[in-house]
Design a protein around this motif. Structure first.
Motif, PDB file in Angstrom:
ATOM      1  N   GLU A   1      10.226 -46.400 -39.506  1.00 53.89           N
ATOM      2  CA  GLU A   1      11.446 -46.383 -40.320  1.00 53.89           C
ATOM      3  C   GLU A   1      12.041 -47.788 -40.406  1.00 53.89           C
ATOM      4  OE1 GLU A   1      15.903 -44.423 -40.228  1.00 53.89           O
ATOM      5  OE2 GLU A   1      14.262 -43.342 -39.265  1.00 53.89           O
TER       6      GLU A   1
ATOM      7  N   ILE B   1      10.037 -49.946 -42.861  1.00 55.21           N
ATOM      8  CA  ILE B   1      10.317 -49.589 -44.252  1.00 55.21           C
ATOM      9  C   ILE B   1      11.639 -50.218 -44.691  1.00 55.21           C
ATOM     10  CG2 ILE B   1      10.902 -47.671 -45.792  1.00 55.21           C
ATOM     11  CD1 ILE B   1       8.838 -46.001 -44.111  1.00 55.21           C
ATOM     12  N   ASN B   2      12.663 -50.109 -43.847  1.00 57.07           N
ATOM     13  CA  ASN B   2      13.965 -50.709 -44.179  1.00 57.07           C
ATOM     14  C   ASN B   2      13.876 -52.227 -44.258  1.00 57.07           C
ATOM     15  OD1 ASN B   2      15.389 -48.298 -44.368  1.00 57.07           O
ATOM     16  ND2 ASN B   2      15.795 -48.236 -42.181  1.00 57.07           N
TER      17      ASN B   2
ATOM     18  N   TYR C   1      11.240 -54.025 -45.047  1.00 59.94           N
ATOM     19  CA  TYR C   1      10.521 -54.389 -46.261  1.00 59.94           C
ATOM     20  C   TYR C   1      11.429 -54.259 -47.487  1.00 59.94           C
ATOM     21  CZ  TYR C   1       6.669 -54.813 -49.561  1.00 59.94           C
ATOM     22  OH  TYR C   1       5.840 -55.229 -50.577  1.00 59.94           O
ATOM     23  N   GLU C   2      12.232 -53.213 -47.518  1.00 56.17           N
ATOM     24  CA  GLU C   2      13.169 -53.029 -48.632  1.00 56.17           C
ATOM     25  C   GLU C   2      14.148 -54.206 -48.697  1.00 56.17           C
ATOM     26  OE1 GLU C   2      16.444 -49.831 -50.353  1.00 56.17           O
ATOM     27  OE2 GLU C   2      15.710 -49.617 -48.305  1.00 56.17           O
ATOM     28  N   HIS C   3      14.676 -54.621 -47.547  1.00 55.44           N
ATOM     29  CA  HIS C   3      15.610 -55.738 -47.524  1.00 55.44           C
ATOM     30  C   HIS C   3      14.934 -57.051 -47.920  1.00 55.44           C
ATOM     31  CE1 HIS C   3      18.144 -52.960 -45.142  1.00 55.44           C
ATOM     32  NE2 HIS C   3      19.104 -53.590 -45.803  1.00 55.44           N
TER      33      HIS C   3
ATOM     34  N   MET D   1      12.499 -57.336 -50.080  1.00 50.56           N
ATOM     35  CA  MET D   1      12.355 -57.302 -51.536  1.00 50.56           C
ATOM     36  C   MET D   1      13.688 -57.585 -52.214  1.00 50.56           C
ATOM     37  SD  MET D   1       9.582 -54.274 -52.332  1.00 50.56           S
ATOM     38  CE  MET D   1      10.538 -52.974 -51.586  1.00 50.56           C
ATOM     39  N   MET D   2      14.775 -57.025 -51.663  1.00 48.77           N
ATOM     40  CA  MET D   2      16.100 -57.273 -52.237  1.00 48.77           C
ATOM     41  C   MET D   2      16.462 -58.743 -52.129  1.00 48.77           C
ATOM     42  SD  MET D   2      17.976 -53.804 -50.831  1.00 48.77           S
ATOM     43  CE  MET D   2      19.587 -54.495 -50.907  1.00 48.77           C
ATOM     44  N   ARG D   3      16.142 -59.373 -50.997  1.00 45.20           N
ATOM     45  CA  ARG D   3      16.429 -60.798 -50.818  1.00 45.20           C
ATOM     46  C   ARG D   3      15.612 -61.624 -51.808  1.00 45.20           C
ATOM     47  NH1 ARG D   3      15.677 -63.389 -45.026  1.00 45.20           N
ATOM     48  NH2 ARG D   3      13.619 -62.530 -45.369  1.00 45.20           N
ATOM     49  N   GLU D   4      14.353 -61.251 -52.012  1.00 43.10           N
ATOM     50  CA  GLU D   4      13.513 -61.960 -52.981  1.00 43.10           C
ATOM     51  C   GLU D   4      14.115 -61.864 -54.384  1.00 43.10           C
ATOM     52  OE1 GLU D   4       8.966 -61.933 -54.777  1.00 43.10           O
ATOM     53  OE2 GLU D   4       9.468 -60.652 -53.087  1.00 43.10           O
ATOM     54  N   ASN D   5      14.605 -60.686 -54.742  1.00 43.27           N
ATOM     55  CA  ASN D   5      15.241 -60.512 -56.056  1.00 43.27           C
ATOM     56  C   ASN D   5      16.474 -61.403 -56.186  1.00 43.27           C
ATOM     57  OD1 ASN D   5      13.335 -58.638 -56.793  1.00 43.27           O
ATOM     58  ND2 ASN D   5      14.617 -56.875 -56.368  1.00 43.27           N
TER      59      ASN D   5
END
Length: 65
Positions: free
Chosen positions: A32, A35-36, A38-40, A42-46
């Motif tokens: 878990e 997963i969290n 990795y999501e963060h 991706m958000m930072r990359e955006n």
């Protein structure tokens, strides 16, 4: 950049602390967490992409009518 990227002393300490925390997690908790994380990431990359586009003037401009 004359030196390869290296971790600062503070970052090395944080990494060691992180390893200890992850080592105490159950498999489910670790999955878990990953997963969290990795999501963060991706958000930072955006956000970085958005900031760079804005800084370089590459964002589309909208014309209001």
């Amino acid at each position: 950049m004359s030196q390869p990227a290296q971790l600062s002393l503070e970052q090395q300490f944080n990494l060691t602390s992180f390893k200890l925390q992850v080592g105490q997690m159950s498999r489910e908790q670790a999955q878990e967490f990953l997963i969290n994380l990795y999501e963060h990431m991706m958000m930072r990359e955006n956000m970085y992409q958005h900031f760079l586009k804005h800084h370089w003037g590459l964002e589309p401009t909208f014309v209001q009518e």
